[in-house]
Design a protein around this motif. Structure first.
Motif, PDB file in Angstrom:
ATOM      1  N   LEU A   1      23.912  38.922  23.549  1.00  0.00           N
ATOM      2  CA  LEU A   1      24.091  37.902  22.527  1.00  0.00           C
ATOM      3  C   LEU A   1      25.330  37.061  22.758  1.00  0.00           C
ATOM      4  CD1 LEU A   1      23.221  40.144  19.482  1.00  0.00           C
ATOM      5  CD2 LEU A   1      21.878  38.201  20.284  1.00  0.00           C
ATOM      6  N   PHE A   2      25.305  35.896  22.115  1.00  0.00           N
ATOM      7  CA  PHE A   2      26.489  35.049  22.047  1.00  0.00           C
ATOM      8  C   PHE A   2      26.957  35.139  20.602  1.00  0.00           C
ATOM      9  CE2 PHE A   2      23.614  33.666  25.269  1.00  0.00           C
ATOM     10  CZ  PHE A   2      24.439  33.599  26.372  1.00  0.00           C
TER      11      PHE A   2
ATOM     12  N   ASP B   1      29.443  34.278  18.891  1.00  0.00           N
ATOM     13  CA  ASP B   1      30.033  33.150  18.185  1.00  0.00           C
ATOM     14  C   ASP B   1      29.078  31.973  18.081  1.00  0.00           C
ATOM     15  OD1 ASP B   1      32.670  34.127  17.567  1.00  0.00           O
ATOM     16  OD2 ASP B   1      32.962  34.203  19.732  1.00  0.00           O
ATOM     17  N   MET B   2      27.853  32.159  18.514  1.00  0.00           N
ATOM     18  CA  MET B   2      26.873  31.087  18.371  1.00  0.00           C
ATOM     19  C   MET B   2      25.883  31.449  17.276  1.00  0.00           C
ATOM     20  SD  MET B   2      26.522  30.090  22.406  1.00  0.00           S
ATOM     21  CE  MET B   2      25.067  29.099  22.290  1.00  0.00           C
TER      22      MET B   2
ATOM     23  N   ASP C   1      20.731  29.058  17.862  1.00  0.00           N
ATOM     24  CA  ASP C   1      21.030  28.856  19.277  1.00  0.00           C
ATOM     25  C   ASP C   1      20.681  30.100  20.089  1.00  0.00           C
ATOM     26  OD1 ASP C   1      21.876  26.291  19.001  1.00  0.00           O
ATOM     27  OD2 ASP C   1      24.017  26.745  18.962  1.00  0.00           O
TER      28      ASP C   1
ATOM     29  N   LEU D   1      17.853  29.971  23.125  1.00  0.00           N
ATOM     30  CA  LEU D   1      18.581  29.745  24.363  1.00  0.00           C
ATOM     31  C   LEU D   1      17.694  29.704  25.617  1.00  0.00           C
ATOM     32  CD1 LEU D   1      21.623  29.364  24.848  1.00  0.00           C
ATOM     33  CD2 LEU D   1      21.492  31.525  26.035  1.00  0.00           C
TER      34      LEU D   1
ATOM     35  N   ILE E   1      15.268  26.239  25.374  1.00  0.00           N
ATOM     36  CA  ILE E   1      15.715  24.872  25.089  1.00  0.00           C
ATOM     37  C   ILE E   1      15.432  23.947  26.258  1.00  0.00           C
ATOM     38  CG2 ILE E   1      17.435  25.184  23.254  1.00  0.00           C
ATOM     39  CD1 ILE E   1      19.547  25.441  25.393  1.00  0.00           C
TER      40      ILE E   1
ATOM     41  N   LEU F   1      18.429  17.868  23.622  1.00  0.00           N
ATOM     42  CA  LEU F   1      17.876  18.941  22.809  1.00  0.00           C
ATOM     43  C   LEU F   1      16.849  18.424  21.801  1.00  0.00           C
ATOM     44  CD1 LEU F   1      21.154  20.836  21.881  1.00  0.00           C
ATOM     45  CD2 LEU F   1      19.380  21.644  23.423  1.00  0.00           C
TER      46      LEU F   1
ATOM     47  N   LEU G   1      16.163  19.279  18.542  1.00  0.00           N
ATOM     48  CA  LEU G   1      16.741  20.092  17.473  1.00  0.00           C
ATOM     49  C   LEU G   1      15.704  20.474  16.426  1.00  0.00           C
ATOM     50  CD1 LEU G   1      20.182  18.314  17.025  1.00  0.00           C
ATOM     51  CD2 LEU G   1      19.746  20.534  18.077  1.00  0.00           C
TER      52      LEU G   1
ATOM     53  N   VAL H   1      23.900  30.657  10.804  1.00  0.00           N
ATOM     54  CA  VAL H   1      24.911  31.715  10.703  1.00  0.00           C
ATOM     55  C   VAL H   1      25.172  32.300  12.092  1.00  0.00           C
ATOM     56  CG1 VAL H   1      25.305  34.026   9.779  1.00  0.00           C
ATOM     57  CG2 VAL H   1      24.320  32.257   8.333  1.00  0.00           C
TER      58      VAL H   1
ATOM     59  N   ARG I   1      14.492  35.883  21.169  1.00  0.00           N
ATOM     60  CA  ARG I   1      14.745  35.002  22.310  1.00  0.00           C
ATOM     61  C   ARG I   1      13.756  35.292  23.438  1.00  0.00           C
ATOM     62  NH1 ARG I   1      20.115  35.945  25.362  1.00  0.00           N
ATOM     63  NH2 ARG I   1      21.042  35.291  23.411  1.00  0.00           N
TER      64      ARG I   1
ATOM     65  N   ALA J   1      31.097  33.160   6.490  1.00  0.00           N
ATOM     66  CA  ALA J   1      30.776  32.399   7.691  1.00  0.00           C
ATOM     67  C   ALA J   1      30.928  30.905   7.431  1.00  0.00           C
ATOM     68  CB  ALA J   1      29.352  32.719   8.144  1.00  0.00           C
TER      69      ALA J   1
ATOM     70  N   ARG K   1      36.898  25.703  10.832  1.00  0.00           N
ATOM     71  CA  ARG K   1      36.841  25.285  12.228  1.00  0.00           C
ATOM     72  C   ARG K   1      36.613  23.784  12.345  1.00  0.00           C
ATOM     73  NH1 ARG K   1      33.572  30.101  15.069  1.00  0.00           N
ATOM     74  NH2 ARG K   1      35.364  31.471  15.193  1.00  0.00           N
TER      75      ARG K   1
ATOM     76  N   ARG L   1      24.297  17.842  21.949  1.00  0.00           N
ATOM     77  CA  ARG L   1      22.928  17.347  21.868  1.00  0.00           C
ATOM     78  C   ARG L   1      22.122  17.549  23.135  1.00  0.00           C
ATOM     79  NH1 ARG L   1      23.588  17.845  17.469  1.00  0.00           N
ATOM     80  NH2 ARG L   1      23.484  16.447  15.694  1.00  0.00           N
ATOM     81  N   THR L   2      22.697  18.217  24.125  1.00  0.00           N
ATOM     82  CA  THR L   2      21.913  18.443  25.345  1.00  0.00           C
ATOM     83  C   THR L   2      21.846  19.940  25.662  1.00  0.00           C
ATOM     84  OG1 THR L   2      23.750  18.365  26.907  1.00  0.00           O
ATOM     85  CG2 THR L   2      22.737  16.257  26.320  1.00  0.00           C
ATOM     86  N   VAL L   3      20.862  20.277  26.472  1.00  0.00           N
ATOM     87  CA  VAL L   3      20.693  21.653  26.938  1.00  0.00           C
ATOM     88  C   VAL L   3      21.947  22.116  27.671  1.00  0.00           C
ATOM     89  CG1 VAL L   3      19.344  23.097  28.496  1.00  0.00           C
ATOM     90  CG2 VAL L   3      18.201  21.356  27.115  1.00  0.00           C
TER      91      VAL L   3
ATOM     92  N   VAL M   1      24.721  23.327  25.372  1.00  0.00           N
ATOM     93  CA  VAL M   1      24.517  24.692  24.875  1.00  0.00           C
ATOM     94  C   VAL M   1      24.846  25.690  25.980  1.00  0.00           C
ATOM     95  CG1 VAL M   1      22.851  26.311  23.919  1.00  0.00           C
ATOM     96  CG2 VAL M   1      22.765  23.915  23.249  1.00  0.00           C
TER      97      VAL M   1
ATOM     98  N   GLY N   1      31.057  31.694  26.160  1.00  0.00           N
ATOM     99  CA  GLY N   1      30.977  32.729  25.131  1.00  0.00           C
ATOM    100  C   GLY N   1      30.695  34.094  25.710  1.00  0.00           C
ATOM    101  N   ASN N   2      29.830  34.154  26.705  1.00  0.00           N
ATOM    102  CA  ASN N   2      29.462  35.445  27.285  1.00  0.00           C
ATOM    103  C   ASN N   2      28.748  35.190  28.606  1.00  0.00           C
ATOM    104  OD1 ASN N   2      28.501  37.971  27.920  1.00  0.00           O
ATOM    105  ND2 ASN N   2      27.852  38.453  25.834  1.00  0.00           N
TER     106      ASN N   2
ATOM    107  N   ALA O   1      25.795  37.534  29.528  1.00  0.00           N
ATOM    108  CA  ALA O   1      24.604  37.266  28.741  1.00  0.00           C
ATOM    109  C   ALA O   1      23.963  35.953  29.185  1.00  0.00           C
ATOM    110  CB  ALA O   1      24.955  37.215  27.255  1.00  0.00           C
TER     111      ALA O   1
ATOM    112  N   ILE P   1      34.206  28.797  22.041  1.00  0.00           N
ATOM    113  CA  ILE P   1      34.411  28.330  20.676  1.00  0.00           C
ATOM    114  C   ILE P   1      35.253  27.057  20.719  1.00  0.00           C
ATOM    115  CG2 ILE P   1      35.356  28.885  18.401  1.00  0.00           C
ATOM    116  CD1 ILE P   1      35.271  31.840  19.247  1.00  0.00           C
TER     117      ILE P   1
END
Lengths: 513, 334
Positions: free
Chosen positions: A351-352, A354-355, A359, A363, A366, A376, A378, A401, A418, B21, B28, B198-200, B203, B210-211, B214, B279
């Motif tokens: 997992l990510f 913080d996403m 998303d 993932l 997309i 994207l 959306l 969330v 996913r 959250a 943020r 807005r693009t792949v 992300v 982030g990871n 993963a 982040i």
């Protein structure tokens, strides 16, 4: 169950409990060890052996209520240093030496002799030489640990324990990385330490090692103490019975009918291996079939799945998808062909955190969904997330969330979503219910069942035997990097935990039909 | 054996979690904007000249080059890396742009040449990080020095002038009273926002930062993502070079862009982008770059000595990183 030797016990642990965030890891476990005894500790994966040993070595604190006595005196072990001072030494599977230091420096690590405030290398080398000699080492105190083999490094660890005047030595699966000759040498050494009056607690899954070494065997199951056998009471059948024995079969739904649903071979693996953890493995999974890959931790199950998925490179063998070569060079290529993999470690590898949930779910798709120029979609992503949340009953306030805020079960469902969104033909699930609560567990079983009904070929790795028995149409058991046997359940002879355990531990080597 | 640390907490209160959250997400998004406003008010109170059309226009222009570099830096830091070479790339690209602008027949190629050089150096950085798997800090630290040397080499260690620079309008002109520099900086921010959100690819950048493990298992081509972020950082440094030289009509391989990487990194971190990657947002960087410009401008305006300016700016950056830590600790890693 066993007779007490005449000597006074060196170690008595009684009523040891440990709870992690709401989950009981140990409930009232006991363990007694005598000087000059090799005491084997056995149990399924997750039975609580490591937790118990971590309490003994001061890595964890037990919950209040239990007691640990050394030489009859109650003691508090509030940290690794305290354990060391009390004469308790643990040798873990992953050795804890500093490879950039010499043997002598490692032996004296943390208690270096000084002269005039400077480290006294001479004294260190002089002090460690006799210990090494006594243990039969054929290397010098001055040798760099990096230049030693795994077996030799283990010897250094033992030397360190002996040098620190350890009275209790815990060894956690010490032979995993050793050749058979090295294993023999290690056993000689362990017997020598027994003669010198140490109590050795020996954790192993391998039945033949237990027969060869152990004076007594204690068995844990689901964090509880089951019993202790002395060597003359020992039998593979008895041990396996003690280790398994849970029955949760009513908890599993299996609506996909094996006879009518199982179709053609979808996934075929031929002689796949990486010359490291997976020697060679061949298997087939049909459409609509749930095959469980059982075996002990370290038997190569996860590594095999990662080879099939292309996350690791195979040195030999091939993977066929519906008869066509699908030698995946990367996870991306595997996913594009319809092979997906659920990792056993969802936080570190899946997992990510913080996403957002949205998303995370989208993932892997997309790219497929995107408009021209990789922009994207959306709207599509929001729809997919909404549908997945509804379909898998993910309990979350909304798709935006962060995944990190969800409970383990809901995180696992997000990760599963996913994979499912890619519409896979082959699903490789590595410990799909690890660390999830009981409710989410049964929902995951139902989901696997539904996917099988839709004709997905599913390979599940699981360390929980009741789960394997409940889910599987067929069980493959791995041991030491190969597939040790296959168990096909029939109406007369259904799949049993005992049969799996016998193959996994090597209590029985013949392949059951 | 079993790893109980990953065990689920049963029955979490989802409503409460979601509230938390949301609050965090608001924190943020808003990020450092209040700090920016407070700083502006303080400087206005102390100097009485800070908030004026003329001064704010100067602040915006002062922010613009750093904002463009920081936008590129945002890509890199979001991916979990760092680019220390942006100042040196700016110097090398400036030299190339000025040299080309002095060659009569191809002087119109000055802008593309400058940006292209930045792109190429960025791709070299990216290749070393992505394919050779060298640590970003080491690669770009090396590039910081080597590219600086290359920039000096280009002009034989001399300053190159072009008093009739074709594209000087970029540095000095405006449309409807808005300086070109500001328009370019804002356009770069908008472009960055579009790519990141807005693009792949965007992300994927967040995922890799982030990871990384993963991301690989999810089928993302991690090396290509890394190559891209360093290429963007290099190309944006090239754009920064065009903006800078358009004001100066000159380029000097030794002096130009010295320690610009530090201001760019500071802007990104002030903007709340996490140093470990994954982040952050481009709008945070936008605000961060403005804070740095406001600080520089305001401290001069109220007559703080040069030495104290350094000390105050440094402390503000450290304070921001402390805030970053605090925020990370507060985020929900169960």
């Amino acid at each position: 169950m066993s007779e007490t030797p005449a000597l006074a016990p060196i170690l008595e642990m009684s009523n040891i409990r440990k709870t992690f965030v709401g989950v009981k890891a140990l409930s009232g476990v006991q363990l007694t060890a005598y000087p000059g005894e090799i005491h084997a500790l056995m149990g399924e994966n997750g039975a609580g052996k490591s937790t118990l040993m971590k309490i003994l070595s001061g890595a964890y604190r037990a919950d209040p209520g239990g007691e640990i006595r050394l030489f009859g005196q109650p003691v508090t072990i509030d940290g690794p240093l305290a354990a060391k001072r009390l004469g308790i030494a643990v040798i873990y599977q992953e050795l804890s030496l500093s490879p950039n230091l010499t043997v002598a420096e490692n032996i004296y690590l943390g208690s270096e002799p000084r002269s005039n405030g400077m480290i006294d290398r001479g004294a260190m080398e002089e002090g460690s030489a006799p210990v090494l000699e006594r243990l039969g080492a054929n290397f010098k105190p001055r040798t760099l640990v990096a230049d030693l083999s795994i077996a030799e490094r283990q010897l250094v660890e033992i030397a360190r324990a002996v040098h620190a005047k350890a009275r209790i030595l815990v060894m956690d699966e010490p032979t995993t990385a050793l050749s058979s000759r090295e294993t023999d040498r290690l056993f000689d050494l362990i017997r020598q330490l027994r003669r010198e009056g140490l109590a050795i607690i020996y954790i192993s899954h391998r039945m033949n090692e237990i027969y060869e070494l152990a004076d007594r065997v204690s068995v844990l199951r689901d964090g509880a103490y089951v019993g202790t056998l002395s060597s003359d009471e020992l039998s593979a059948e008895r041990l396996v019975k003690m280790m398994v024995g849970r029955d949760l079969s009513g908890f599993y739904t299996k609506e996909h009918d094996k006879k009518s649903h199982i179709g053609d071979v979808v996934l075929e693996v031929r002689d796949l291996g990486d010359d490291r953890r997976v020697k060679t493995a061949s298997l087939m999974v049909h459409a609509g079939e749930v095959v469980c890959l059982a075996g002990l931790v370290g038997s190569g199950r996860t590594e095999l799945a990662r080879l099939i998925f292309g996350a690791e490179r195979a040195t030999h063998g091939e993977v066929l998808l519906r008869g066509q070569p699908a030698g995946a060079s990367s996870p991306g290529a595997a996913i594009a062909r319809g092979i997906v993999y659920l990792t056993e470690d969802r936080k570190a590898q899946g997992l990510f955190l913080d996403m957002s949930v949205q998303d995370n779910i989208n993932l892997a798709v997309i790219g497929r969904d995107s408009k021209a120029g990789g922009v994207l979609d959306l709207k599509r992503a929001a729809e997919r997330a909404k549908d997945a949340i509804a379909a898998l009953q993910i309990r979350v306030a909304g798709p935006k969330v962060n995944v990190g805020t969800l409970s383990g079960g809901n995180q696992q469902k997000v990760l599963l979503s996913r994979l499912i969104e890619t519409e896979p033909q082959v699903l490789l699930l590595d410990e799909p219910t690890r660390g999830v609560d009981i409710g989410a567990k049964s929902e995951i079983y139902r989901l696997v069942d539904q996917l099988a009904q839709r004709g997905v070929a599913i390979l599940v790795i699981s360390s929980e035997l009741p789960e394997v028995v409940g889910m599987a149409d067929r069980v493959l058991v791995m041991r030491d990097g190969t597939i040790a046997g296959e168990i096909t359940g029939t109406a007369e002879a259904p799949i049993t935990q005992e049969a799996i355990m016998e193959l996994a531990t090597g209590a029985k080597t013949a392949t059951a039909a | 054996m079993s790893d109980k640390s990953g065990t689920a907490v049963i029955g979490e209160d989802t409503a409460k979690t979601s509230h938390r959250a949301k609050l965090q997400s608001v924190m943020r998004t808003v990020g450092m904007a209040p700090v920016l406003i407070i700083l502006a008010i303080i400087f206005q109170l102390l100097s009485d000249r800070f908030i004026s059309v003329q001064n704010l226009s100067i602040v915006a222009q002062q922010a613009s080059v750093n904002m463009v570099l920081a936008a590129g830096m945002t890509f890199v830091i979001l991916s979990g890396g760092i680019d220390l070479s942006v100042g040196s790339i700016l110097a090398a690209s400036s030299m190339v742009a000025l040299i080309v602008s002095n060659i009569p027949d191809i002087s119109f190629l000055a802008i593309p040449a400058g940006i292209l050089l930045g792109l190429i150096i960025g791709m070299l950085n990216g290749s070393l990080v992505a394919f050779v798997r060298l640590p970003p800090f080491i690669v770009t630290l090396g590039a910081l020095t080597a590219v600086r040397g290359f920039a000096r080499l280009l002009g034989s260690d001399q300053t190159v002038f072009n008093p009739s620079l074709d594209y000087a309008v970029i540095g000095n002109g405006d449309i409807f009273g808005i300086p070109w520099l500001v328009i370019i900086a804002f356009a770069v921010i908008l472009l960055s926002w579009f790519i990141l959100r807005r693009t792949v690819l965007g992300v994927h950048i967040y995922s890799v930062g982030g990871n990384e493990n993963a991301a690989r298992l999810a089928g993302i081509k991690v090396p290509l993502v890394l190559l891209f972020v360093y290429a963007v950082s290099g190309a944006f440094s090239g754009i920064g070079a065009i903006m800078q030289t358009a004001r100066l009509y000159a380029a000097n391989g030794l002096q130009l862009g010295q320690s610009y990487e530090l201001d760019a990194i500071a802007a990104v971190i002030l903007g709340g982008t996490s140093f470990v990657g994954g982040i952050g947002s481009i709008w945070g960087t936008f605000v961060g770059a403005l804070i740095i410009a406001v600080l520089s401008n305001g401290l001069v305006l109220i007559g703080i000595s040069d030495i104290w300016q350094f000390i105050i700016k440094g402390l503000v950056i450290i304070g921001a990183v402390a805030l970053d830590r605090y925020r990370l600790a507060g985020s929900a890693h169960t």
